[in-house]
Design a protein around this motif. Structure first.
Motif, short mmCIF file in Angstrom:
data_model
loop_
_atom_site.label_atom_id
_atom_site.label_comp_id
_atom_site.label_asym_id
_atom_site.label_seq_id
_atom_site.Cartn_x
_atom_site.Cartn_y
_atom_site.Cartn_z
N ILE A 1 -54.82 -8.34 -3.22
CA ILE A 1 -53.81 -9.12 -2.49
C ILE A 1 -52.55 -9.28 -3.33
CG2 ILE A 1 -53.30 -11.41 -1.56
CD1 ILE A 1 -56.22 -11.61 -0.71
N ALA A 2 -52.71 -9.47 -4.65
CA ALA A 2 -51.55 -9.63 -5.52
C ALA A 2 -50.70 -8.36 -5.54
CB ALA A 2 -52.02 -9.97 -6.93
N VAL A 3 -51.33 -7.20 -5.59
CA VAL A 3 -50.59 -5.93 -5.60
C VAL A 3 -49.86 -5.75 -4.27
CG1 VAL A 3 -50.79 -3.42 -5.72
CG2 VAL A 3 -52.16 -4.86 -7.25
N VAL A 4 -50.55 -6.04 -3.17
CA VAL A 4 -49.91 -5.90 -1.85
C VAL A 4 -48.75 -6.89 -1.72
CG1 VAL A 4 -50.26 -6.19 0.63
CG2 VAL A 4 -51.99 -5.02 -0.75
N ALA A 5 -48.94 -8.10 -2.21
CA ALA A 5 -47.87 -9.11 -2.12
C ALA A 5 -46.64 -8.67 -2.89
CB ALA A 5 -48.38 -10.45 -2.64
N LEU A 6 -46.83 -8.08 -4.06
CA LEU A 6 -45.68 -7.63 -4.86
C LEU A 6 -44.99 -6.44 -4.19
CD1 LEU A 6 -44.31 -8.46 -7.49
CD2 LEU A 6 -45.54 -6.63 -8.64
N ALA A 7 -45.78 -5.56 -3.58
CA ALA A 7 -45.18 -4.42 -2.86
C ALA A 7 -44.36 -4.92 -1.66
CB ALA A 7 -46.27 -3.46 -2.40
N LEU A 8 -44.88 -5.89 -0.93
CA LEU A 8 -44.14 -6.46 0.20
C LEU A 8 -42.91 -7.23 -0.25
CD1 LEU A 8 -47.06 -7.64 2.53
CD2 LEU A 8 -45.53 -5.68 2.85
N TYR A 9 -43.02 -7.85 -1.42
CA TYR A 9 -41.88 -8.54 -2.02
C TYR A 9 -40.71 -7.56 -2.21
CZ TYR A 9 -39.41 -10.60 -6.08
OH TYR A 9 -38.48 -11.07 -6.97
N VAL A 10 -41.01 -6.37 -2.73
CA VAL A 10 -39.99 -5.34 -2.90
C VAL A 10 -39.49 -4.85 -1.54
CG1 VAL A 10 -39.57 -2.99 -3.76
CG2 VAL A 10 -40.85 -4.63 -5.16
N PHE A 11 -40.42 -4.70 -0.59
CA PHE A 11 -40.05 -4.24 0.76
C PHE A 11 -39.05 -5.20 1.40
CE2 PHE A 11 -40.60 -3.97 5.33
CZ PHE A 11 -40.61 -2.60 5.57
N PHE A 12 -39.33 -6.50 1.36
CA PHE A 12 -38.43 -7.48 1.96
C PHE A 12 -37.09 -7.52 1.23
CE2 PHE A 12 -42.30 -9.37 3.89
CZ PHE A 12 -41.85 -9.44 5.20
N PHE A 13 -37.11 -7.29 -0.08
CA PHE A 13 -35.84 -7.26 -0.82
C PHE A 13 -34.94 -6.15 -0.29
CE2 PHE A 13 -33.33 -5.29 -4.20
CZ PHE A 13 -32.58 -6.37 -4.64
N GLU A 14 -35.49 -4.98 -0.09
CA GLU A 14 -34.68 -3.85 0.37
C GLU A 14 -34.24 -3.99 1.82
OE1 GLU A 14 -33.35 -1.82 -1.42
OE2 GLU A 14 -34.53 -1.51 -3.23
N LEU A 15 -34.88 -4.85 2.58
CA LEU A 15 -34.48 -5.07 3.97
C LEU A 15 -33.19 -5.88 4.09
CD1 LEU A 15 -37.73 -5.78 6.02
CD2 LEU A 15 -36.45 -3.66 5.80
N GLY A 16 -32.89 -6.71 3.09
CA GLY A 16 -31.74 -7.58 3.26
C GLY A 16 -31.00 -7.91 1.98
N LEU A 17 -31.62 -8.66 1.11
CA LEU A 17 -30.92 -9.18 -0.06
C LEU A 17 -30.41 -8.06 -0.97
CD1 LEU A 17 -30.10 -11.83 -1.38
CD2 LEU A 17 -32.28 -11.85 -2.60
N GLY A 18 -31.12 -6.93 -1.02
CA GLY A 18 -30.68 -5.82 -1.86
C GLY A 18 -29.40 -5.18 -1.38
N PRO A 19 -29.39 -4.55 -0.19
CA PRO A 19 -28.18 -3.85 0.25
C PRO A 19 -27.08 -4.76 0.78
CG PRO A 19 -29.92 -3.59 1.87
CD PRO A 19 -30.54 -4.27 0.69
N ILE A 20 -27.44 -5.85 1.46
CA ILE A 20 -26.43 -6.65 2.15
C ILE A 20 -25.57 -7.44 1.18
CG2 ILE A 20 -26.11 -8.54 3.79
CD1 ILE A 20 -28.44 -7.47 5.36
N ALA A 21 -26.12 -7.80 0.02
CA ALA A 21 -25.30 -8.49 -0.97
C ALA A 21 -24.06 -7.66 -1.33
CB ALA A 21 -26.12 -8.80 -2.22
N TRP A 22 -24.20 -6.33 -1.29
CA TRP A 22 -23.07 -5.45 -1.57
C TRP A 22 -22.26 -5.17 -0.31
CZ3 TRP A 22 -21.80 -4.59 -6.46
CH2 TRP A 22 -22.78 -4.79 -7.44
#
Length: 623
Positions: A482-503
């Protein structure tokens, strides 16, 4: 002689610069008073004026997520074209060659579909593809060097270094970034984009070799600083170079390629680490100099050789026209190679489009506010009207890094070491999710508002942090998975919004003349926050243990609250619309028409004041 109808055309192309300023001003003012059919009065047919409009409305920057702006520009054209003009466009015929599908524009009317036929005339050529691929190598090396320190900590100098020395070497990458970004802009403006790209490749080569031959952690740290400077150099140069090579409707596609190159580089560094457990590398203590550190200088050397020796890799036509003037023969040669112009008139029209678009982007309108006088960071900071907008951009850039994303790319192997049997598998799985998430994000940005994506991104990351913390506290086989999946989803959600949209929002919140200054300041703040995360995460992990990600969760919670309570939707809104929203004011007489996403306004009303809308440049996001 100041009216739109009365101004004479230059008798030859060489005389164009003399009247360029007045004509571009008349073009913008005339669009307010006349229909789109009046454009041929400038001496150009309707098809040429459509391309001129696209050049003036879309920035000379290649970044993923630009298809929203492209689609809006298409509709601004389509609602003005009467049936006869649309038939003229279709009668021009198609060029032979490899046509690029423009389905990503998502046309919503028959008029949009017909105008889109004209856009399909833009095609890929080998010089265009070769030049773009060469630039994307720099983005790959950017991503590769972001994650290259993730796995080999125990191999480098056989682990005989302190935790702080290793953390500082990792974080030195982020110290070099802002230096490279500042130098990259100067070099590319003075010496040209292609020359700057070769300088960037040389920096990657030197920094990579320094890491390969390092005899101490200090020398390795200096190498990290140099490749960080090369990465910052790339983050400024590549989006501009690609944007100036590509025709307007392909800039979003090229921006997507550059972004994919970056995240693929992160994945490449993690995949290369799988070679370390092989017998060859296990029995040779120096083998870490070959893999993973030797790959970066090898690719940089290939990039340098190909860039210098290949005739197909060309200089930016826009930069040549800026430096040598509209009569530049070198610019014409570059455009012929890039777009395979067979007709002299087509080539001259394309030159005219670039020159006039440059002039429009640089010209201030007599109705413009203080926004238009902002060209430096100091004036940007001093302007009270834009200060809330600037603070909003800086907040999201700080939040982007303090969300802990680079802790994953820098240290996921360290984090997974005590959790899973094979940290390399877990780290690579997260990198694969990162690549997939970028693709999904680019699709969603065309359909979902920025505010919605930011809220979903921060909320999803926060939830993943809570699940990750609970799984680490419980322990056991299931909890580990579950910890590995949670960290992978954490990266997934980052790339959906906070990563590209901040720029991306920097381009949408500021007008063209203020974007460079705002982007520069945001970049410096972003790199500084990345340095703090890179330097502090090992200590944070040692002190907090399973609670390591909770401070990042607190940042995400505050960012989510700000997004829900204070941040306005920026998609399909002009900078002045957003300024009004942040100040809670309405300027009905001077502001452009409202482009609210939820309204049912007819297209003709939504785009009634085309010339009031300044181009919205975008930026390339570093990690």
């Amino acid at each position: 002689m100041s009216s739109f109808e009365e101004r004479p055309r230059p008798s030859s192309f060489e005389e164009r610069p003399r009247l360029m300023h007045h004509e571009s001003m008349d073009l913008r003012r005339g669009l307010r008073r006349k229909s789109w059919r009046s454009m041929p009065e400038l001496g150009r047919d309707v098809g040429d004026d459509v391309r001129m409009h696209l050049y003036s409305r879309l920035p000379f920057v290649a970044v993923g997520g630009m298809s929203t702006q492209t689609r809006r520009a298409v509709r601004e054209v389509s609602v003005r074209l009467e049936k006869g003009d649309r038939q003229k466009l279709l009668a021009k015929g198609k060029r032979t060659g490899l046509y690029v599908s423009s389905g990503y524009l998502f046309p919503e009317t028959d008029q949009d579909q017909e105008v889109e036929e004209l856009l399909r005339h833009d095609r890929l050529t080998w010089p265009l593809v070769a030049s773009a691929c060469l630039a994307c190598v720099s983005q790959f090396l950017f991503g590769y060097n972001t994650s290259v320190m993730n796995a080999p900590e125990g191999k480098v100098f056989q682990g005989k270094h302190s935790r702080f020395a290793w953390a500082f070497a990792v974080a030195a990458f982020a110290l070099g970034g802002p230096v490279g970004a500042a130098v990259g802009g100067i070099v590319s403006n003075r010496r040209g984009r292609k020359f700057a790209l070769m300088v960037d490749a040389f920096l990657f080569l030197v920094g990579g070799l320094m890491q390969c031959v390092a005899l101490s952690m200090l020398f390795l740290t200096l190498g990290r600083f140099v490749v960080g400077a090369a990465s910052g150099f790339s983050s400024v140069l590549v989006p501009v170079y690609l944007g100036e090579l590509a025709p307007p409707v392909l800039r979003g596609t090229f921006g997507t390629a550059a972004q994919m190159g970056l995240v693929t580089g992160i994945l490449g560094a993690d995949v290369a680490a799988f070679l370390l457990p092989l017998p060859f590398f296990q029995t040779r203590p120096w083998s870490w100099r070959l893999v993973p550190f030797g790959i970066s200088p090898f690719l940089a050397l290939m990039q340098l050789i190909f860039g210098i020796g290949a005739a197909y890799v060309v200089e930016s036509p826009r930069w040549l026209l800026d430096k040598e003037g509209p009569a530049s023969q070198k610019a014409r040669n570059s455009l012929k190679l890039l777009h395979d112009f067979q007709d002299g008139k087509e080539l001259e029209n394309e030159i005219s489009n670039i020159v006039e678009a440059n002039d429009i982007h640089k010209t201030t309108d007599d109705h413009d506010t203080s926004l238009d006088d902002i060209s430096t960071v100091s004036t940007l900071l001093a302007d009270t009207a834009t200060r809330p907008v600037l603070m909003t951009c800086l907040l999201y850039h700080v939040a982007q890094q303090l969300s802990g994303i680079n802790a994953v790319f820098f240290y996921s192997s360290m984090f997974f070491r005590d959790i899973v049997p094979d940290p390399l598998v877990a780290t690579t799985s997260v990198a694969v999710v990162n690549v997939v998430a970028v693709y999904f994000a680019l699709l969603l940005m065309d359909h979902v508002g920025r505010r919605t994506l930011l809220a979903a991104s921060c909320g999803g990351m926060l939830l993943c942090v809570l699940i990750l913390t609970a799984a680490l506290l419980l322990g056991g086989g299931v909890s580990t998975a579950i910890a590995v999946v949670a960290l992978a989803l954490y990266v997934f959600f980052f790339e959906l919004g906070l990563g590209p949209i901040a720029w991306l929002i920097v381009a949408e919140l500021f007008e063209a003349r203020a974007v460079d200054a705002a982007q520069s300041l945001a970049s410096q703040v972003n790199w500084l926050a990345s340095f703090l995360v890179g330097l502090g995460f090992p200590t944070l992990n040692d002190v907090l243990g399973p609670y390591t990600f909770l401070p990042f969760g607190l940042v995400l919670a505050l960012t989510l609250l700000f997004t829900l309570l204070k941040f306005p939707e920026t998609k399909d809104k002009s900078p002045r619309d957003i300024i009004d929203l942040l100040h809670k004011k309405k300027h009905e007489k001077t502001r452009p028409p409202d482009l609210g996403l939820g309204g049912k306004t007819k297209p003709q009303a939504r785009y009634a004041s085309l010339a009031d809308r300044d181009p919205l440049p975008a930026a390339a996001p570093p990690v």
